[in-house]
Design a protein around this motif. Structure first.
Motif, PDB file in Angstrom:
ATOM      1  N   PRO A   1     -17.423   9.840 -39.036  1.00 32.03           N
ATOM      2  CA  PRO A   1     -16.760   8.628 -39.549  1.00 32.03           C
ATOM      3  C   PRO A   1     -15.324   8.937 -39.980  1.00 32.03           C
ATOM      4  O   PRO A   1     -15.070   9.947 -40.631  1.00 32.03           O
ATOM      5  N   ALA A   2     -14.421   8.044 -39.610  1.00 28.75           N
ATOM      6  CA  ALA A   2     -12.988   8.287 -39.809  1.00 28.75           C
ATOM      7  C   ALA A   2     -12.614   8.398 -41.291  1.00 28.75           C
ATOM      8  O   ALA A   2     -11.648   9.073 -41.649  1.00 28.75           O
ATOM      9  N   ASN A   3     -13.390   7.735 -42.147  1.00 30.36           N
ATOM     10  CA  ASN A   3     -13.019   7.708 -43.576  1.00 30.36           C
ATOM     11  C   ASN A   3     -13.653   8.841 -44.381  1.00 30.36           C
ATOM     12  O   ASN A   3     -13.571   8.852 -45.595  1.00 30.36           O
ATOM     13  N   LEU A   4     -14.286   9.800 -43.704  1.00 30.72           N
ATOM     14  CA  LEU A   4     -14.887  10.928 -44.411  1.00 30.72           C
ATOM     15  C   LEU A   4     -14.225  12.245 -44.023  1.00 30.72           C
ATOM     16  O   LEU A   4     -13.800  12.417 -42.880  1.00 30.72           O
ATOM     17  N   ASP A   5     -14.166  13.176 -44.984  1.00 31.91           N
ATOM     18  CA  ASP A   5     -13.739  14.530 -44.629  1.00 31.91           C
ATOM     19  C   ASP A   5     -14.958  15.298 -44.111  1.00 31.91           C
ATOM     20  O   ASP A   5     -16.081  14.779 -44.098  1.00 31.91           O
ATOM     21  N   PHE A   6     -14.757  16.539 -43.687  1.00 30.47           N
ATOM     22  CA  PHE A   6     -15.843  17.305 -43.073  1.00 30.47           C
ATOM     23  C   PHE A   6     -16.981  17.586 -44.064  1.00 30.47           C
ATOM     24  O   PHE A   6     -18.150  17.552 -43.692  1.00 30.47           O
ATOM     25  N   VAL A   7     -16.627  17.855 -45.317  1.00 31.14           N
ATOM     26  CA  VAL A   7     -17.661  18.143 -46.319  1.00 31.14           C
ATOM     27  C   VAL A   7     -18.546  16.913 -46.535  1.00 31.14           C
ATOM     28  O   VAL A   7     -19.780  17.002 -46.548  1.00 31.14           O
ATOM     29  N   GLN A   8     -17.933  15.740 -46.677  1.00 32.98           N
ATOM     30  CA  GLN A   8     -18.705  14.506 -46.857  1.00 32.98           C
ATOM     31  C   GLN A   8     -19.592  14.238 -45.641  1.00 32.98           C
ATOM     32  O   GLN A   8     -20.765  13.880 -45.778  1.00 32.98           O
ATOM     33  N   ALA A   9     -19.024  14.424 -44.456  1.00 35.28           N
ATOM     34  CA  ALA A   9     -19.780  14.151 -43.223  1.00 35.28           C
ATOM     35  C   ALA A   9     -20.978  15.087 -43.092  1.00 35.28           C
ATOM     36  O   ALA A   9     -22.060  14.677 -42.667  1.00 35.28           O
TER      37      ALA A   9
END
Length: 339
Positions: free
Chosen positions: A119-127
């Motif tokens: 998802p475009a609105n997340l950074d890698f850690v969140q994803a």
């Protein structure tokens, strides 16, 4: 030609001393339907610690030493000859649970059908925090329990990794949600969307809640048996933590002996369920890129938000698993591979 290796976090055996640590393992090669991903972050899940105990040894086939971890986010660096959905440079997230390999490594091989664009609105850690908990919640609520608008769903341990996501998803599906949490988190659970919040330090949930349609089994112990008391006839229990049941053994093509063993393990809950006109089933998540895509859209529309408790560097993967095992995480524990 030099032999190419990479760093991975592995376990060497099942049981009390799994010998967790870093190994140099073979650099992975991709099959036609796989993508090679440089791992940026890996989300941890309670099942990672459960695997170490050997409970799933008859079911999941690891070649030991094996790399731990199921969730990942990262960047595609190569694709197999049959891959059409991804190209090098794509930012993806995925669960590679039960594929025989792990995500706590510098690189990971991911089946094309298990991956989705981050998802475009997340950074890698969140994803990386999302695949296992969101797929599990989706498959348990939508596929297995066939959740309907207006039904009542009980999701115990609301502040945990699975709870924080499952509450939001159940609300998205139009359900009324009940949960349990400790005193400090009651307000936060309401903010996440829970309708009935029981402070388990003050009272047992089975004395407070009633008329429920669905229970998500998220904590081990007798909570699942107690939850039979809050369901109405026709209600469903979908457990993510066991006991394993015969249907699961059959679906996995396991032998008669294992069917018998799982039958014994689930005998008590089956008896309780039958007596009250309920159905019990155990759910093992399956990786699914299409579902992740769907979930990604809900994330981009801010219908669902990831909840991160703590981020550890790759070098502290062992501490991250130990922290998760303590069972007090508020949301997800993630290992950041790109410090």
């Amino acid at each position: 030609m030099s032999h190419k290796t990479m760093k991975a976090f592995t376990f060497k055996r099942y049981g009390k001393s799994p010998e967790l640590g870093f190994d140099d393992v073979d650099y992975p090669s991709v099959n036609a339907d796989e993508i090679l991903v440089k791992v940026y972050a890996a989300g941890l899940n309670p099942i990672d610690n459960m695997i170490l105990t050997g409970i799933f040894k008859p079911v999941m086939h690891f070649k030991l030493p094996a790399t731990l971890g199921s969730d990942l986010s990262g960047v595609v660096i190569a694709v197999g000859s049959g891959v059409t959905r991804f190209t090098p440079g794509d930012e993806i997230f995925a669960s590679i649970f039960d594929t025989g390999t792990g995500s706590l490594a510098e690189f990971a091989v991911v089946p094309e059908k298990a991956a989705a664009i981050k998802p475009a609105n997340l950074d890698f850690v969140q994803a990386a925090s999302l695949p296992m908990v969101s797929l599990t919640s989706w498959q348990a609520l939508k596929e297995r329990a066939k959740i309907q608008m207006g039904q009542k769903v009980f999701i115990p341990a609301g502040s945990g990794g699975i709870g924080t996501l499952a509450i939001q998803l159940a609300k998205h599906f139009g359900a009324t949600v009940g949960t349990t949490t400790s005193t400090a988190n009651v307000g936060w659970m309401h903010q996440l969307g829970a309708d009935e919040v029981v402070d388990y330090k003050k009272q047992p949930f089975e004395n407070v809640l009633s008329g429920y349609d669905i229970v998500l089994g998220t904590i081990r112990g007798d909570a699942i048996e107690k939850s039979t008391q809050i369901l109405k006839p026709g209600g469903k229990i979908v457990s993510l933590v066991g006991p394993l049941d015969v249907a699961f053994a059959r679906a996995r093509g396991l032998n008669f002996f294992l069917r018998f063993v799982f039958g014994l393990m689930s005998r008590k809950i089956m008896r309780l369920s039958k007596k009250r006109g309920l159905t019990y089933s155990f759910l093992f998540v399956r990786p699914d890129g299409d579902q992740l895509n769907h979930i990604g859209k809900l994330i981009e529309a801010e219908q669902i938000k990831p909840t991160i408790d703590k981020v550890f560097p790759f070098s502290e993967a062992k501490n991250a698993l130990a922290y998760l095992a303590e069972g007090h995480a508020k949301g997800k524990v993630v290992v950041n591979m790109q410090e």
